[in-house]
Design an enzyme around this catalytic site. Sequence first.
Site, short mmCIF file in Angstrom:
data_model
loop_
_atom_site.label_atom_id
_atom_site.label_comp_id
_atom_site.label_asym_id
_atom_site.label_seq_id
_atom_site.Cartn_x
_atom_site.Cartn_y
_atom_site.Cartn_z
N HIS A 165 0.81 -1.21 0.00
CA HIS A 165 0.00 0.00 0.00
C HIS A 165 0.85 1.27 0.00
O HIS A 165 0.34 2.37 -0.23
CB HIS A 165 -0.94 0.00 1.20
CG HIS A 165 -2.24 0.74 0.95
ND1 HIS A 165 -2.38 1.70 -0.01
CD2 HIS A 165 -3.46 0.63 1.54
CE1 HIS A 165 -3.61 2.17 0.01
NE2 HIS A 165 -4.29 1.53 0.94
N ASP A 191 -2.38 2.35 -4.51
CA ASP A 191 -3.62 2.49 -3.76
C ASP A 191 -4.65 1.46 -4.22
O ASP A 191 -4.43 0.72 -5.19
CB ASP A 191 -4.18 3.90 -3.94
CG ASP A 191 -3.22 4.96 -3.38
OD1 ASP A 191 -2.63 4.71 -2.31
OD2 ASP A 191 -3.05 6.01 -4.03
#
Length: 405
Positions: free
Chosen positions: A378, A382
Amino acid sequence: MANEVLMPKLSSTMDVGTITTWLKNEGDSVEIGEAIFEVMTDKIAIEVEAYDEGILLKKYIGDGESAPVNSVIAYIGEAGEDVPAEMPSGEAEAAVEEEPEKAAEAVAEPTQEPAAATTKVRATPAARRIAREKGIDLKKVQGSGPKGRIQAMDVKGYQEPATAAASKAAVTEGELIPWGGMRKAIADKMSESKQTIPHVTMNAEVDLTKVIELRKQLLPMVEERTDQRLSFLEIIAKAAMVALKAYPEFNAHAYEEGIKQFDQVNLGVAVAVDAGLVVPVVEQANQMGLSDLTAAVKAMTKKAREGQLMPAEMSGGTFTISSLGRSKVQTFNPIINLPEVAILGVGGSYEKLVVEDTPEGPQVATITALNLCLSFDHRVADGAPAAAFLSMIVDLLENPMSLLL
């Protein structure tokens, strides 16, 4: 003057090596080219050969202990020569850089094939070590590995007829199995990945109806060209290669200083072996058609299961696929293979009832489906692009003719 024995750097990502077992003791004579110790790196054990002859005068680390690459871990020389009482530091790295040929000579073949100097019995070094510790004659042990090779588990499970009852009683009390070898390498790498990377995993279901039809059509053609059977894994891998071209942020490495994206996809394929898990790499997999990809994946998988992989064949991956094959497990959360930023997990296929629209109205039908599980870093990407990337793989698999374009 005594000669240094250095901890070799066996791959580009190796910073520390762990001695799984010394094959020579202090005071033993050593010949050039003779295996003197076994080191674990990148989930594979490698025997390291001596490039000097003489007596093993001093060992600075023992079995199961680690040292930085290029550090002095032992000395070989003439009997009675003086060597430092403590492990030297500081000058080893420079010495290796000045003599790269010498360092390269230290790397031998994988230890799944024993050195001729130790025994004629086909056994791994770990199995030989356990046999020495327990006083077991390896000639009496039945090997379960490739071509009858004796594994550590074979020696641990061996029972002399006269002591079977006593051994059974000891087992009921439990046995502590120390971290070591491949298991320790896997544990360290997985722990580092989970502790340093914020994992997010997304799951998506694939209707395999059209993939099954396509595979039936391509199976004889691929087998004729490669002598290998095309599997769902290669088709899924091909879909991932196409999707990575559209979403290159998932074909990358993450470092402290930034993100490095790659033009070519070096595909890692997780393979289960007796001692754990290895990830051989198919280089430039994005340039391959289904026939070449099938041949390359099958060749690497075979080498992995026969214990013939070299460290270079398990390094340089940019994206990994981990498949549970015919397992009953439908979904799981695969752990990213550092320093990569994404891994695609493939669950086992299953039958599912669906309602289909037909000219006669809604009809219940049965399809074969499976789940794809994408874990991604992450920090690098995204949720929206990750979802789009996974959705594109699903679309390609549910309309697989586009993979042939």
